[in-house]
Scaffold this active site. Structure first.
Site, short mmCIF file in Angstrom:
data_model
loop_
_atom_site.label_atom_id
_atom_site.label_comp_id
_atom_site.label_asym_id
_atom_site.label_seq_id
_atom_site.Cartn_x
_atom_site.Cartn_y
_atom_site.Cartn_z
N TRP A 122 0.83 -1.22 0.00
CA TRP A 122 0.00 0.00 0.00
C TRP A 122 0.85 1.26 0.00
O TRP A 122 0.42 2.29 -0.52
CB TRP A 122 -1.06 -0.03 1.10
CG TRP A 122 -0.69 0.30 2.51
CD1 TRP A 122 0.36 -0.16 3.23
CD2 TRP A 122 -1.44 1.16 3.40
NE1 TRP A 122 0.32 0.34 4.52
CE2 TRP A 122 -0.77 1.15 4.64
CE3 TRP A 122 -2.60 1.91 3.27
CZ2 TRP A 122 -1.22 1.88 5.75
CZ3 TRP A 122 -3.06 2.63 4.38
CH2 TRP A 122 -2.37 2.61 5.59
N ASN A 159 2.23 -8.32 1.71
CA ASN A 159 2.55 -7.16 2.55
C ASN A 159 3.79 -6.44 2.00
O ASN A 159 3.80 -5.22 1.81
CB ASN A 159 2.79 -7.69 3.96
CG ASN A 159 3.10 -6.63 5.01
OD1 ASN A 159 2.82 -6.84 6.18
ND2 ASN A 159 3.66 -5.51 4.64
N ARG A 168 0.29 -13.00 4.14
CA ARG A 168 -0.66 -11.89 4.26
C ARG A 168 -0.43 -10.85 3.16
O ARG A 168 0.64 -10.77 2.57
CB ARG A 168 -0.56 -11.21 5.63
CG ARG A 168 0.76 -10.50 5.91
CD ARG A 168 0.70 -9.74 7.23
NE ARG A 168 1.98 -9.11 7.56
CZ ARG A 168 2.93 -9.67 8.30
NH1 ARG A 168 2.77 -10.89 8.77
NH2 ARG A 168 4.06 -9.02 8.56
N SER A 169 -1.46 -10.05 2.97
CA SER A 169 -1.39 -8.95 2.01
C SER A 169 -1.34 -7.63 2.79
O SER A 169 -0.85 -7.59 3.92
CB SER A 169 -2.61 -9.00 1.07
OG SER A 169 -2.51 -8.03 0.06
N GLN A 170 -1.82 -6.56 2.17
CA GLN A 170 -2.00 -5.25 2.81
C GLN A 170 -3.26 -4.64 2.22
O GLN A 170 -3.87 -5.24 1.34
CB GLN A 170 -0.77 -4.36 2.55
CG GLN A 170 0.26 -4.41 3.66
CD GLN A 170 1.30 -3.29 3.58
OE1 GLN A 170 1.62 -2.79 2.52
NE2 GLN A 170 1.85 -2.93 4.72
N PRO A 242 8.69 -13.29 11.94
CA PRO A 242 10.15 -13.34 11.93
C PRO A 242 10.79 -11.97 12.16
O PRO A 242 11.79 -11.86 12.85
CB PRO A 242 10.48 -13.87 10.53
CG PRO A 242 9.28 -14.68 10.15
CD PRO A 242 8.11 -13.94 10.74
N GLU A 243 10.18 -10.92 11.60
CA GLU A 243 10.76 -9.57 11.69
C GLU A 243 10.56 -8.92 13.06
O GLU A 243 11.13 -7.87 13.35
CB GLU A 243 10.19 -8.67 10.58
CG GLU A 243 8.75 -8.24 10.75
CD GLU A 243 7.70 -9.25 10.32
OE1 GLU A 243 6.52 -8.84 10.19
OE2 GLU A 243 8.04 -10.44 10.11
N ASP A 273 0.17 -1.31 12.12
CA ASP A 273 0.83 -2.15 13.12
C ASP A 273 1.66 -1.26 14.05
O ASP A 273 2.77 -0.94 13.69
CB ASP A 273 1.65 -3.26 12.48
CG ASP A 273 2.43 -2.79 11.24
OD1 ASP A 273 2.20 -1.69 10.72
OD2 ASP A 273 3.30 -3.56 10.80
N GLU A 457 8.85 8.91 8.19
CA GLU A 457 7.78 7.94 8.00
C GLU A 457 6.46 8.45 8.59
O GLU A 457 5.39 8.19 8.06
CB GLU A 457 8.19 6.63 8.71
CG GLU A 457 7.19 5.53 8.66
CD GLU A 457 7.55 4.38 9.59
OE1 GLU A 457 7.02 3.28 9.36
OE2 GLU A 457 8.36 4.57 10.52
#
Length: 492
Positions: A122, A159, A168-170, A242-243, A273, A457
């Site tokens: 996104w 994602n 997963r997606s976004q 994992p991240e 998130d 950001e």
């Protein structure tokens, strides 16, 4: 496309590295590129790990290559727009072959910056807004082509372009990307060229709807007690990310709900998130219940996808499909106002599937029905009032009315919602409020740039003397969507 997740193949080593916190940022190890075959790295690790004086960090540094953060420094500060023009080239990457967890993509792309050195779904739409202003049509086309490639080869747009995001997606912005590209090039064939990819993405989000019983959910679809189909964010895995491996393990120890890891991951699919929006108690991440919610933003985005599929079907004279998607969009429009509008507080909210009511959280995703023109005039007036009274501060629009310490909560202002807010207010004739959103945030961006030489950001909307914080990692600079939204707002 090889979907082998090498993190699983080095699970013992990966677990040791993340638990020992030899890197300040847990994303470092997920992005690492192995210098030797995985089987050899595992053999070396098992052979050496129990030796006296074994240095885990030294072992990792000698067996993996690390990209690290993207850091851009200039000797002399340029005017902000010139700085952004240079950034487009400095944030351009290619991945013509897989490296470690990085997925290959057929075309160059723009990364967000800082710790984010891969293609993000996104984010890329908001980056495209700026590329349009900069006249970089080819890069806009590259982004769309990469998205289509992922849909065709993975089944959806992950994602981000790493193997550990293949569950997963976004937020589904692909159909909006096509609108933006059409607005730029005026080529109707864009919709027909990518019709199959639009259909495949829609099938991904609607997968499981035929098997639903009332009051239940499967993957990304839910059926209400009234028998209506809505969508939710979801992740196929129920394990630590994992991240953010150690963070998740530690939070899970005091979690109160079921499937904590899946709820955490599903929150990531939303792009938010994290936020108090997802928390059952409105305060603590351990109470996260993303899976119990149908979200207003997601359902509005899927309305747009249905409308776009109806349009691309019409261009090709697919009458049956055109009627099908037109009817689905009309039905979803009704459901958006039925399930997400809260008469009591006069704002759009998320819908709690198990409690059959809206959630308490007031958040800026309430803008989506106005951004898409789904809201009635009376609802739009109420949202405009809420925006002015509760969300707009001197540094821009905040995401929620609650300060929880999470980065997607008060006091932070994020670029996507400044554009959504500006357009939403313009759509319903609230021009003065739209200008205020634009000016407040753009001034904040300019102030931080003047003081730091960087675009961030996210921004602190309340205290414009400081830089935003909160969440699992420090504020990053670069920064893709800020660059894009700033240029687009300045053009309007």
């Amino acid at each position: 496309m090889n979907n082998q997740l090498y993190i699983n193949e080095i699970q013992n080593l990966f677990d040791a590295v993340q638990r020992s916190e030899i890197f300040e940022d847990q994303k470092m190890m997920t992005d690492a590129v192995p210098l030797f075959p995985i089987i050899k790295i595992n053999e070396d690790y098992e052979k050496l790990k129990n030796n006296e004086g074994f240095d885990l960090k030294e072992f990792v540094m000698s067996h993996f290559d690390f990209l690290g953060k993207i850091s851009i420094h200039r000797e002399n500060q340029l005017p902000i727009k010139e700085h952004i023009e240079k950034l487009w080239d400095e944030l351009t990457r290619t991945a013509y072959e897989e490296k470690g967890t990085l997925l290959k993509l057929p075309e160059p792309y723009i990364v967000p910056g800082g710790r984010f050195n891969e293609f993000f779904y996104w984010d890329s739409y908001f980056i495209m807004l700026g590329l349009q202003v900069s006249g970089r049509v080819e890069m806009m086309e590259n982004i769309v082509e990469n998205c289509s490639y992922l849909i065709q080869n993975v089944g959806f747009i992950p994602n981000a372009s790493r193997t550990h995001f293949l569950s997963r997606s976004q937020p589904p912005y692909f159909s909006l990307m096509l609108d933006l590209l059409f607005e730029t090039t005026h080529k109707e064939e864009i919709y027909t060229k990518y019709h199959d990819s639009l259909e495949k993405e829609y099938a991904f989000w609607m997968n499981g709807e035929k098997d639903l019983e009332k009051g239940s959910g499967i993957k990304r679809v839910v059926k209400t007690n009234d028998g209506d189909i809505l969508n939710r964010y979801y992740d196929a895995e129920n394990s630590p990310r994992p991240e953010s491996y150690l963070i998740d393990i530690e939070d899970e120890e005091s979690a109160s709900g079921e499937e904590f890891y899946r709820n955490i991951r599903s929150g990531c699919e939303s792009g938010w998130d994290f936020s108090s929006r997802w928390f059952a108690d409105g305060e603590h991440i351990q109470t996260i219940e993303t899976l119990n919610l149908a979200e207003v933003d997601l359902n509005c985005l899927l309305w747009h996808l249905e409308k776009t599929l109806a349009k691309s079907s019409a261009f090709q004279n697919f009458k049956e499909k055109e009627n099908y998607f037109t009817e689905r969009a009309a039905k979803r429009r009704q459901m958006i106002n039925k399930y997400f509008w809260d008469e009591n507080t006069e704002i759009y909210k998320d819908y709690h599937i198990k409690k059959n009511t809206v959630t308490p959280s007031e958040h800026i995703a309430a803008l989506y029905p106005l951004f898409f023109g789904i809201a009635e005039d009376k609802q739009a007036e109420a949202i405009a009032k809420a925006v002015g009274d509760k969300f707009l501060y001197q540094g821009g629009l905040v995401t929620t009315t609650k300060n929880s310490g999470q980065q997607w909560d008060l006091p932070n202002a994020w670029a996507p919602y400044q554009w959504l807010g500006f357009k939403a207010m313009k759509n319903y004739g609230f021009h003065e409020l739209a200008e205020k959103i634009k000016n407040n945030w753009c001034y904040n961006v300019e102030r931080v740039y003047k003081n730091t030489g960087k675009l961030m950001e996210k921004y602190n909307a309340l205290d414009t003397e400081t830089i935003a914080g909160g969440g699992e990692y420090p504020n990053q600079d670069g920064f893709g969507w800020t660059n894009g939204v700033y240029l687009k707002l300045q053009q309007n």
